[in-house]
Design an enzyme around this catalytic site. Structure first.
Site, PDB file in Angstrom:
ATOM      1  N   ASP A  57       4.331 -35.070  16.807  1.00  0.00           N
ATOM      2  CA  ASP A  57       2.876 -34.939  16.877  1.00  0.00           C
ATOM      3  C   ASP A  57       2.573 -33.497  16.478  1.00  0.00           C
ATOM      4  OD1 ASP A  57       0.253 -34.520  17.599  1.00  0.00           O
ATOM      5  OD2 ASP A  57       0.512 -34.997  19.723  1.00  0.00           O
ATOM      6  N   LYS A 103      -3.698 -26.444  11.184  1.00  0.00           N
ATOM      7  CA  LYS A 103      -3.939 -27.837  10.798  1.00  0.00           C
ATOM      8  C   LYS A 103      -5.355 -28.017  10.221  1.00  0.00           C
ATOM      9  CE  LYS A 103      -3.696 -32.430  12.981  1.00  0.00           C
ATOM     10  NZ  LYS A 103      -3.285 -33.090  14.228  1.00  0.00           N
ATOM     11  N   GLU A 125      -2.769 -40.846  14.334  1.00  0.00           N
ATOM     12  CA  GLU A 125      -2.623 -40.532  15.762  1.00  0.00           C
ATOM     13  C   GLU A 125      -3.096 -41.683  16.665  1.00  0.00           C
ATOM     14  OE1 GLU A 125      -4.649 -36.786  15.853  1.00  0.00           O
ATOM     15  OE2 GLU A 125      -3.046 -35.812  14.728  1.00  0.00           O
ATOM     16  N   ASP A 168     -10.115 -39.366  21.969  1.00  0.00           N
ATOM     17  CA  ASP A 168      -9.199 -38.226  21.961  1.00  0.00           C
ATOM     18  C   ASP A 168      -9.980 -36.926  22.135  1.00  0.00           C
ATOM     19  OD1 ASP A 168      -7.448 -36.196  21.361  1.00  0.00           O
ATOM     20  OD2 ASP A 168      -6.607 -37.141  19.570  1.00  0.00           O
TER      21      ASP A 168
END
Ligand code: AMP
Length: 616
Positions: free
Chosen positions: A23, A86, A185, A209
């Site tokens: 992850d 990211k 994800e 999330d």
């Protein structure tokens, strides 16, 4: 059930194939693996922490430090400490320039080029920085297992586009990893809860999330074991950090602390922020918070009132996602929680009330994505019974772009049949023809890959460089037949060829090509960065020449001379092999030219307003 094989020649037991799940997160990253049907998250040496902060620090001795040790430098050495990389992955400068003010480190680039991060006089790509995090995770798991690993599954947000996914693959390769699959994800989170493992069942799932800095909601439909993303929504700047800020602001008001003292006293600000986070976590299982010295308190009711506006914002996103998926809230079968901030009881109960059903929250919300990646990896390794592997492309397919670079259009391991396209343009004014050369392989330079064929798109109408819109489309059918079509969208001209992608290549050769690509990743990446810098430099020299020609009347002779001198420096750098020297020369030219370009624009606008026509 574990699968044990025996090597028939030597009679030795062969270890279960191990593919690891990663992850790669904005704030934290994790690595996990499945063994004998059980998933394990790899922890640090203390056995306490599974989260690796996604932070990279460059110390003054030229060493690269990753994770917890790097995070400590965020306050003391912000310009040499990279976080949230990211957010920059696969993005051009134009995509991220609005967020630039939030970053403490330097990013530079031309509007339409990929972002670069500058530390001292060295330019780093987000891909190479992400690779540092992946290398760290690789070392962590190798130390834990006492063996080398190379095969991985890496997760990405469901909304990641092609270039962000490709950048993630490239980062893996650069870290010495063979990235078998990039998975979403929310798909991983569902797998961690066993959703999607029963092929008979069709389910609709909402994955909520809420992390430290971002919020994502995805609606998935799972049918015959295939995960389809129906919609995504969210806010890239909404998360637990905002709750900490809200608590801090509340205390500042309650205790009559002046805003100015917070700005002046960075230490006080930081201390309050940490206390606020402590209070937030404390209130997940207690009704009241009091700081150690008794000066700051918070009760659950006030806390929930502070969280409410943020929660409402997330519900607006959920509502939109459900609507975009063409569903009603009542049609969502399961709700899954991901991200540390979903530990807040009010968020859990608020969601249960909104969806009118119990929610999945038994697993650690920080680890659930990595666990799912490990489960997907185990399925790919063939260790999970009853799961057929779907047909995938064994090698990437792409075309040659400027300077002999390979531009992948269909990445390796894509499920087939598959179709994908990408837009290109011309690099020379009035260019009539464009050669489309199709290659197969994993290396960054086409010269190391396998050429499958080439053709020429003819009769592009004469236009300035960069104007034509040329779309190259690949369609790969279930038999491995590749159709490549190139079309110039403004004129409608198009040409198509058919190629057998698997023809004349053995399994061994494919294996060798893959190994080569990982072995040479670093050298390839350097060659690619140099070629990209040269391409970018060439286009800047071209546009600078054009600019001087078109705006000679408003430029001083000394300014023109300086422009030429900067261009000359850039040309000299481009004749060499140092990409940082080229990037620096481009940076200098841009810095000098930007105010002139602004002046030229103001002048042309003024002229237009006076009734004279704009210059072309
Ligand atoms: P992530 O980005 O998923 O690692 O989420 C980290 C966020 O979760 C940070 O804002 C943390 O403060 C928050 N968090 C962690 N534990 C708790 C907790 N028990 N209650 C509330 N928030 C938490």
């Amino acid at each position: 059930m574990a699968k044990i094989s025996i090597n028939m020649k030597s009679g030795e037991l062969v270890e279960e194939e191990l593919i690891v799940g990663i992850d790669l997160g904005t704030t934290n990253s994790l690595v996990a693996y499945a063994k004998s049907g059980k998933t394990n998250i790899v922890k640090d040496d203390s056995g306490q922490n599974s989260l690796v902060p996604s932070v990279i620090h460059f110390n003054t001795q030229g060493e690269i430090i990753v994770g917890e040790a790097a995070k400590k430098n965020l306050i003391t050495s912000p310009e040499r400490t990279i976080y949230s990389v990211k957010r920059l992955l696969g993005k051009s400068y134009a995509d991220v320039k609005n967020a630039e003010a939030n970053l403490s480190y330097d990013i530079i680039d031309q509007e339409d080029q990929l972002v670069k991060i500058k530390i001292d006089d060295v330019f780093y790509s987000p891909v190479s920085l992400s690779a540092e995090i992946l290398k760290y995770l690789k070392l962590r798991i190798e130390k834990h297992l006492g063996r080398k690993i190379s095969k991985t599954v890496i997760t990405v947000p469901a909304y990641f586009n092609d270039s962000q996914r490709q950048a993630t693959r490239d980062a893996g390769k650069l870290a010495g990893l063979d990235v078998l699959r990039i998975i979403n994800e929310p798909t991983a989170a569902s797998l961690a809860y066993g959703i999607g493992l029963d092929k008979e069942k069709t389910e609709t799932v909402a994955v909520y999330d809420l992390g430290g800095g971002t919020f994502d909601v995805s609606i998935l439909r799972i049918e015959d074991g295939v995960f389809d993303v129906l919609s995504t929504n969210g806010d890239t700047y909404l998360g637990g950090d905002d709750i900490d800020k809200a608590i801090l602001n509340y205390w500042v008001a309650e205790n009559n602390i002046s805003k100015a003292s917070l700005v002046d006293d960075k230490g006080l600000n930081q201390m309050l922020r940490l206390l606020a986070e402590e209070a937030k976590k404390h209130l997940s299982s207690n009704a009241h918070y009091k700081s150690e010295d008794g000066s700051f308190t918070l009760d659950k009711g006030t806390f929930e009132a502070l969280v409410k506006p943020l929660f409402d914002k997330t519900i607006n996103c959920v509502e939109q996602a459900v609507k975009d998926a063409d569903l009603k809230v009542s049609e969502i079968d399961e709700v899954i929680l991901v991200g540390g901030s979903t530990r807040i009881p009010m968020i859990k109960s608020g969601l249960a009330e909104y969806f009118k059903k119990p929610i999945y929250d038994e697993l650690n919300p920080d680890e659930v994505v990595a666990m799912g990646a490990a489960i997907q990896a185990d399925i790919l390794a063939g260790n999970t019974k009853g799961f057929l592997l779907i047909d995938v492309t064994p090698l990437s397919l792409g075309i040659e772009t400027m300077g002999g670079l390979m531009d992948t259009i269909i990445p390796r391991n894509s499920k087939i049949p598959v179709s994908a396209g990408r837009s290109y343009t011309t690099s020379v004014d009035g260019q009539k023809n464009l050669k489309v050369a199709v290659y197969q392989g994993e290396r960054d330079l086409v010269e190391h890959n396998r050429k499958l064929g080439e053709f020429i798109l003819k009769d592009i109408p004469p236009m300035a460089a960069g104007m034509p819109k040329i779309e190259v489309h690949f369609i790969l059918d279930a038999d491995g037949i590749l159709k490549v079509r190139a079309s110039e969208l403004r004129s409608g001209h198009s040409t198509e060829v058919k190629i057998k992608s698997q023809y004349g290549i053995s399994e061994e050769e494919m294996g060798r090509m893959l190994l080569d690509s990982i072995k040479h990743a670093e050298v390839d990446m350097k060659a690619k960065a140099l070629l990209e810098a040269k391409n970018e430099g060439r286009s800047i020299v071209l546009s600078s020449n054009k600019f001087i020609k078109q705006n000679a009347e408003i430029l001083d002779p000394s300014e023109i001379e300086s422009l030429h001198s900067h261009m000359n420096d850039l040309n000299i750098a481009m004749n060499g092999d140092n990409k940082d020297a080229i990037n620096n020369a481009m940076n200098n030219l841009n810095e000098f030219a930007n105010p002139l370009a602004q002046r030229a624009m103001d002048y042309n606008i003024k002229k237009a307003l006076e009734g004279t026509s704009l210059k072309d």
